[in-house]
Write a protein that holds these residues in place. Sequence first.
Motif, PDB file in Angstrom:
ATOM      1  N   PRO A   1      -7.084   2.851 -20.825  1.00  0.00           N
ATOM      2  CA  PRO A   1      -5.711   3.318 -20.997  1.00  0.00           C
ATOM      3  C   PRO A   1      -4.702   2.505 -20.174  1.00  0.00           C
ATOM      4  CG  PRO A   1      -6.865   4.723 -19.464  1.00  0.00           C
ATOM      5  CD  PRO A   1      -7.888   3.762 -19.988  1.00  0.00           C
ATOM      6  N   ARG A   2      -3.444   2.680 -20.466  1.00  0.00           N
ATOM      7  CA  ARG A   2      -2.370   1.980 -19.782  1.00  0.00           C
ATOM      8  C   ARG A   2      -2.270   2.464 -18.339  1.00  0.00           C
ATOM      9  NH1 ARG A   2       2.748   0.151 -21.866  1.00  0.00           N
ATOM     10  NH2 ARG A   2       4.412   0.284 -20.324  1.00  0.00           N
ATOM     11  N   ARG A   3      -2.185   1.523 -17.378  1.00  0.00           N
ATOM     12  CA  ARG A   3      -2.171   1.902 -15.969  1.00  0.00           C
ATOM     13  C   ARG A   3      -0.906   1.480 -15.233  1.00  0.00           C
ATOM     14  NH1 ARG A   3      -5.571   5.988 -15.949  1.00  0.00           N
ATOM     15  NH2 ARG A   3      -7.756   5.410 -16.251  1.00  0.00           N
ATOM     16  N   TRP A   4      -0.010   0.785 -15.897  1.00  0.00           N
ATOM     17  CA  TRP A   4       1.261   0.391 -15.296  1.00  0.00           C
ATOM     18  C   TRP A   4       2.361   1.150 -16.014  1.00  0.00           C
ATOM     19  CZ3 TRP A   4       2.257  -2.265 -10.958  1.00  0.00           C
ATOM     20  CH2 TRP A   4       3.548  -2.763 -10.736  1.00  0.00           C
ATOM     21  N   GLU A   5       3.331   1.662 -15.253  1.00  0.00           N
ATOM     22  CA  GLU A   5       4.342   2.541 -15.837  1.00  0.00           C
ATOM     23  C   GLU A   5       5.150   1.879 -16.941  1.00  0.00           C
ATOM     24  OE1 GLU A   5       5.013   5.626 -15.569  1.00  0.00           O
ATOM     25  OE2 GLU A   5       4.201   6.368 -13.672  1.00  0.00           O
TER      26      GLU A   5
ATOM     27  N   ASN B   1      -7.503  -0.780 -15.194  1.00  0.00           N
ATOM     28  CA  ASN B   1      -6.740  -1.236 -14.035  1.00  0.00           C
ATOM     29  C   ASN B   1      -6.697  -2.746 -13.906  1.00  0.00           C
ATOM     30  OD1 ASN B   1      -7.883   1.669 -12.861  1.00  0.00           O
ATOM     31  ND2 ASN B   1      -5.787   1.159 -12.269  1.00  0.00           N
ATOM     32  N   SER B   2      -5.669  -3.217 -13.183  1.00  0.00           N
ATOM     33  CA  SER B   2      -5.460  -4.640 -12.965  1.00  0.00           C
ATOM     34  C   SER B   2      -5.721  -4.991 -11.500  1.00  0.00           C
ATOM     35  CB  SER B   2      -4.026  -5.025 -13.341  1.00  0.00           C
ATOM     36  OG  SER B   2      -3.125  -4.646 -12.297  1.00  0.00           O
ATOM     37  N   HIS B   3      -5.311  -6.194 -11.125  1.00  0.00           N
ATOM     38  CA  HIS B   3      -5.475  -6.709  -9.769  1.00  0.00           C
ATOM     39  C   HIS B   3      -4.593  -5.966  -8.766  1.00  0.00           C
ATOM     40  CE1 HIS B   3      -6.586  -9.637  -6.770  1.00  0.00           C
ATOM     41  NE2 HIS B   3      -5.362 -10.123  -6.651  1.00  0.00           N
ATOM     42  N   PHE B   4      -3.673  -5.144  -9.248  1.00  0.00           N
ATOM     43  CA  PHE B   4      -2.771  -4.404  -8.364  1.00  0.00           C
ATOM     44  C   PHE B   4      -2.933  -2.904  -8.566  1.00  0.00           C
ATOM     45  CE2 PHE B   4      -1.029  -8.619  -8.803  1.00  0.00           C
ATOM     46  CZ  PHE B   4      -0.748  -8.959  -7.487  1.00  0.00           C
ATOM     47  N   ALA B   5      -4.162  -2.454  -8.491  1.00  0.00           N
ATOM     48  CA  ALA B   5      -4.465  -1.046  -8.765  1.00  0.00           C
ATOM     49  C   ALA B   5      -3.799  -0.097  -7.788  1.00  0.00           C
ATOM     50  CB  ALA B   5      -5.983  -0.833  -8.743  1.00  0.00           C
ATOM     51  N   MET B   6      -3.470  -0.570  -6.585  1.00  0.00           N
ATOM     52  CA  MET B   6      -2.820   0.316  -5.615  1.00  0.00           C
ATOM     53  C   MET B   6      -1.410   0.704  -6.030  1.00  0.00           C
ATOM     54  SD  MET B   6      -2.302  -2.996  -4.859  1.00  0.00           S
ATOM     55  CE  MET B   6      -3.713  -3.428  -3.856  1.00  0.00           C
ATOM     56  N   LEU B   7      -0.874   0.033  -7.074  1.00  0.00           N
ATOM     57  CA  LEU B   7       0.463   0.339  -7.579  1.00  0.00           C
ATOM     58  C   LEU B   7       0.424   1.039  -8.931  1.00  0.00           C
ATOM     59  CD1 LEU B   7       2.140  -3.102  -6.761  1.00  0.00           C
ATOM     60  CD2 LEU B   7       2.195  -1.011  -5.379  1.00  0.00           C
TER      61      LEU B   7
ATOM     62  N   TYR C   1       0.815  -1.213   0.000  1.00  0.00           N
ATOM     63  CA  TYR C   1       0.000   0.000   0.000  1.00  0.00           C
ATOM     64  C   TYR C   1       0.854   1.271   0.000  1.00  0.00           C
ATOM     65  CZ  TYR C   1      -4.057  -2.916   0.957  1.00  0.00           C
ATOM     66  OH  TYR C   1      -5.040  -3.862   0.876  1.00  0.00           O
ATOM     67  N   MET C   2       2.172   1.107  -0.134  1.00  0.00           N
ATOM     68  CA  MET C   2       3.068   2.264  -0.096  1.00  0.00           C
ATOM     69  C   MET C   2       3.703   2.560  -1.442  1.00  0.00           C
ATOM     70  SD  MET C   2       4.822   1.746   3.644  1.00  0.00           S
ATOM     71  CE  MET C   2       5.452   3.422   3.689  1.00  0.00           C
ATOM     72  N   GLY C   3       3.313   1.827  -2.490  1.00  0.00           N
ATOM     73  CA  GLY C   3       3.833   2.083  -3.819  1.00  0.00           C
ATOM     74  C   GLY C   3       5.209   1.489  -4.034  1.00  0.00           C
ATOM     75  N   VAL C   4       5.659   1.496  -5.286  1.00  0.00           N
ATOM     76  CA  VAL C   4       6.965   0.924  -5.623  1.00  0.00           C
ATOM     77  C   VAL C   4       7.808   1.864  -6.483  1.00  0.00           C
ATOM     78  CG1 VAL C   4       6.260  -1.492  -5.454  1.00  0.00           C
ATOM     79  CG2 VAL C   4       5.925  -0.265  -7.618  1.00  0.00           C
TER      80      VAL C   4
END
Length: 251
Positions: A68-72, A221-227, A9-12
């Motif tokens: 749209p693309r949601r992962w960097e 978004n995917s299963h890891f939307a918090m990232l 929950y703190m991002g990467v």
Amino acid sequence: GGGGQGTDYMGVDGNASWAHYYVQAGYPVYLVDRPGHGRSPFHPDALGEMGDLPYYRPEFRDGATGKPRRWEDTGLPGDPALDQFMAGANATMRDNALAQSLWRSRGGMLLDRIGPAIVQTHSAGGPFGWLTADERPALVKAIVCFEGGGAPLLAQGGPPGAQAANAVAPRTLPGLKGIPVLYFEAENSGRTNGPRMLEALKTSGANAEYFNLREKGITGNSHFAMLETNRKEIFDVLKGWIESKVPARNT
């Protein structure tokens, strides 16, 4: 989630994520590592056999290929953000019954110590929220669950090769009665358990609601939307739901 820990929950990528947003909104925040995860290390003498180590999963690529693309970046091995995330993952215990017993008892003990709380869970961490609320219903003000596992509200088998006795049969949890619950899913994760979870939660008496993020105009978004890149937009939806169910106290 499965193999995950509170740092999820703190991002990467060095930027804020859901934990920081809650703090910024004025909430005291506790990042909980279940037994055998993160800061609560796995020890076989206490927890039994360890399951398989987590692997690089296609769920990350789902966010990188959404529209749209949601992962960097790529969401594939070698992606620095994904490698950082995987470095914090570990295995879970194979004994489902023991795991659920510990989640129930330790969740209750935690609430006894910190007081009433809103409980947020994700993926394989979902049962922790259901069991903790059933154990201490007066201390759970609401549950926010992102694509969480349904056990013990829904049937769940044991891990591959496990004994049939390790499977968990569905049952109602009377402690959920009257508790506001939000169960939500992301558009591009491929998960469709929400309607079944909504029915199971209501059968236990919870004041449950369900939506897919696309119904809120949030797509890709995917299963890891918090990232993912729009995690603040998703948090604002969650915050609005919480405030509608658990109004802030005047102090």
